[in-house]
Design an enzyme around this catalytic site. Structure first.
Site, PDB file in Angstrom:
ATOM      1  CG  HIS A 101     -17.318  -3.663  36.039  1.00 42.50           C
ATOM      2  ND1 HIS A 101     -16.447  -3.810  37.094  1.00 42.50           N
ATOM      3  CD2 HIS A 101     -16.669  -4.147  34.948  1.00 42.50           C
ATOM      4  CE1 HIS A 101     -15.310  -4.347  36.656  1.00 42.50           C
ATOM      5  NE2 HIS A 101     -15.434  -4.565  35.354  1.00 42.50           N
TER       6      HIS A 101
ATOM      7  NE  ARG B 121     -19.093   0.941  36.905  1.00 45.42           N
ATOM      8  CZ  ARG B 121     -17.819   0.692  36.670  1.00 45.42           C
ATOM      9  NH1 ARG B 121     -17.095   0.064  37.589  1.00 45.42           N
ATOM     10  NH2 ARG B 121     -17.261   1.058  35.539  1.00 45.42           N
TER      11      ARG B 121
ATOM     12  CG  ASN C 170     -14.860  -2.818  40.167  1.00 49.03           C
ATOM     13  OD1 ASN C 170     -15.856  -3.519  39.982  1.00 49.03           O
ATOM     14  ND2 ASN C 170     -14.304  -2.081  39.217  1.00 49.03           N
TER      15      ASN C 170
ATOM     16  CG  HIS D  60      -7.371  -6.617  36.302  1.00 48.69           C
ATOM     17  ND1 HIS D  60      -8.300  -5.786  35.713  1.00 48.69           N
ATOM     18  CD2 HIS D  60      -6.189  -5.956  36.231  1.00 48.69           C
ATOM     19  CE1 HIS D  60      -7.715  -4.675  35.310  1.00 48.69           C
ATOM     20  NE2 HIS D  60      -6.424  -4.753  35.626  1.00 48.69           N
TER      21      HIS D  60
ATOM     22  CG  HIS E 282     -10.024  -7.699  30.947  1.00 45.13           C
ATOM     23  ND1 HIS E 282      -8.714  -7.844  31.341  1.00 45.13           N
ATOM     24  CD2 HIS E 282     -10.659  -7.094  31.982  1.00 45.13           C
ATOM     25  CE1 HIS E 282      -8.556  -7.337  32.539  1.00 45.13           C
ATOM     26  NE2 HIS E 282      -9.729  -6.879  32.961  1.00 45.13           N
TER      27      HIS E 282
ATOM     28  CG  ASP F  81     -14.196  -5.124  31.396  1.00 44.87           C
ATOM     29  OD1 ASP F  81     -14.766  -4.944  32.485  1.00 44.87           O
ATOM     30  OD2 ASP F  81     -13.041  -4.707  31.159  1.00 44.87           O
TER      31      ASP F  81
ATOM     32  CG  HIS G  99     -17.093   5.069  33.934  1.00 45.05           C
ATOM     33  ND1 HIS G  99     -16.675   4.920  35.236  1.00 45.05           N
ATOM     34  CD2 HIS G  99     -16.334   4.227  33.198  1.00 45.05           C
ATOM     35  CE1 HIS G  99     -15.705   4.017  35.289  1.00 45.05           C
ATOM     36  NE2 HIS G  99     -15.481   3.585  34.066  1.00 45.05           N
TER      37      HIS G  99
END
Length: 421
Positions: free
Chosen positions: A62, A64, A94, A178, A231, A303, A307
């Site tokens: 990810h 972002r 996402n 997922h 995952h 994965d 954050h």
């Protein structure tokens, strides 16, 4: 562009290691053998005692961007990947806007072209805005993507998933699922095990994962779609996928380094131990290890999910789900699985560099070959370092490996003929 020679390394050729020199010229592997160093004007790297393998491939990261660049950007994410020995990563969708049409996908591809220091292959969504209902145009998106995923959420409606598989199957791309039954989550946030009960937390049951794994395997068997299960964390998922492979279902899967290393007995009351799916029981961890040993688990993928510090500083209950993993992945799995004697180093190279290429249909799956684009990583298997997340290239610092001593680290990464780490 500067020419490069790596001398005296153990070079991965046709599934085994051979001591050789490797020359890079005009972005490609130009020779494997003993070049005339006396007449060479480029950069000479001493690879003696080290291992030169195809650049690692992470099928699940990810970055972002666009939409959440305060967590990570394509620039910082690709730098972290290079530091971890990765030359190819696949980014999950996402994002905002989600890559559910060509226009939105082009925004992401434009940033990748400008800022990435390695190859970044995006996934497009399975459904519009990842809402689980309206399908995207798979035929239009397929030429630009690694595959299709709604990662972060599972597709809850079986009929929608069946139609998605029917639409994706003709493209030849993977559907990266997922697997999570939302009705079984019950607001849980760690594994529903002994640690959870002893410390008054809300648990996530294993069936919330394997129940949808079971469904998606059945649908893949019916439709012929290439299913890749993201995952996996439970022993039941391992058993279901092992059985499906024996039946000839087109299914592959991945697990993360942290699921191979930790179990819920290792949890601490810190956000760096919180991810989805959660770290599960010792029995689950041991089943995952066995799945990697026997080939049921095809790929180790991080994965990588950064954050902000504030989002990860609220303990197990309130922190955001997700940990970073690109910069520690190889050393973590080497220490956990190879140094302990559970798998060979060759098996690790297969799981992190070779098999992902085969699944995605990328060059380099046969090892280092003259004429191929130079995507390489030089590994020092004797190097021992303590994990210090504040030295990461990634903007994220939340890792369960913080403070641990790991062995076996990348020391140089070459992407498309350029030294990027």
């Amino acid at each position: 562009m500067e020419d490069i020679i790596i001398t005296g390394a153990n070079v991965w050729i046709d599934g085994k290691f051979v001591v050789a020199d490797v020359s890079v010229h005009d972005r490609k592997i130009s020779a494997i053998g003993n070049p005339m160093l006396q007449t060479f004007n480029g950069k000479i790297i001493d690879g003696t005692g080290k291992y030169l393998v195809p650049g690692l491939v992470d099928m699940h990261v990810h970055f972002r961007e666009p939409g959440y660049s305060y967590k990570e950007t394509i620039r910082t994410g690709s730098m972290a990947a290079a530091a971890g020995g990765f030359t190819i990563v696949c980014t999950m969708p996402n994002l905002n806007p989600a890559p559910d049409n060509v226009e939105n996908l082009r925004r992401q591809l434009d940033i990748i072209r400008l800022d990435a220091c390695i190859d970044v292959l995006p996934y497009a969504t399975i459904t519009k805005k990842r809402m689980g209902s309206e399908l995207v145009d798979y035929r239009m998106l397929a030429p630009w993507v690694a595959g299709f995923s709604d990662d972060g959420t599972g597709v809850q409606d079986a009929d929608v998933m069946r139609k998605a598989m029917e639409g994706i199957a003709p493209t030849g791309k993977i559907l990266a699922a997922h697997c999570e039954v939302e009705a079984l989550l019950n607001r849980g946030y760690i594994h529903d095990g002994e640690y959870c009960r002893r410390n008054g937390h809300r648990g996530i049951c294993s069936e919330s994962e394997w129940g949808e794994v079971e469904r998606d395997i059945r649908l893949a068997e019916e439709t012929g779609c290439r299913l890749h299960v993201c995952h996996i964390s439970t022993k039941e998922s391992v058993a279901l996928i092992r059985d499906a492979k024996r039946r000839g279902v087109k299914v592959t899967c991945e697990t993360g380094p942290h699921y191979l290393t930790f179990c819920d007995e290792d949890l601490q009351e810190e956000g760096r131990f919180k991810m989805n799916p959660p770290i599960r029981s010792r029995e689950d961890r041991d089943a995952l290890r066995e799945g990697l040993i026997d080939g049921t688990i095809d790929v180790v993928a991080t994965d990588h999910a950064p954050h902000s510090e504030s989002e990860k500083s609220k303990g197990l209950e309130k922190s955001a789900m997700g940990v970073v993993g690109l910069e520690t992945a190889f050393a973590a799995v080497y220490t956990t699985m190879v140094k302990s004697g559970l798998i060979s180093f060759e098996r690790l190279v297969e799981a992190m560099a070779i098999t992902p290429r085969r699944i995605l249909g990328l060059p380099g799956a046969d090892g280092l070959t003259v004429g191929d684009t130079a995507n390489l990583v030089l590994l020092d298997l004797e190097r021992i370092m303590e994990v210090d997340p504040f030295r990461f290239k990634s903007m994220g610092t939340a890792t369960p490996y913080a403070g641990m001593t790991l062995q076996g680290w990348p020391v140089m990464t070459i992407s498309n003929g350029n030294i990027c780490f």
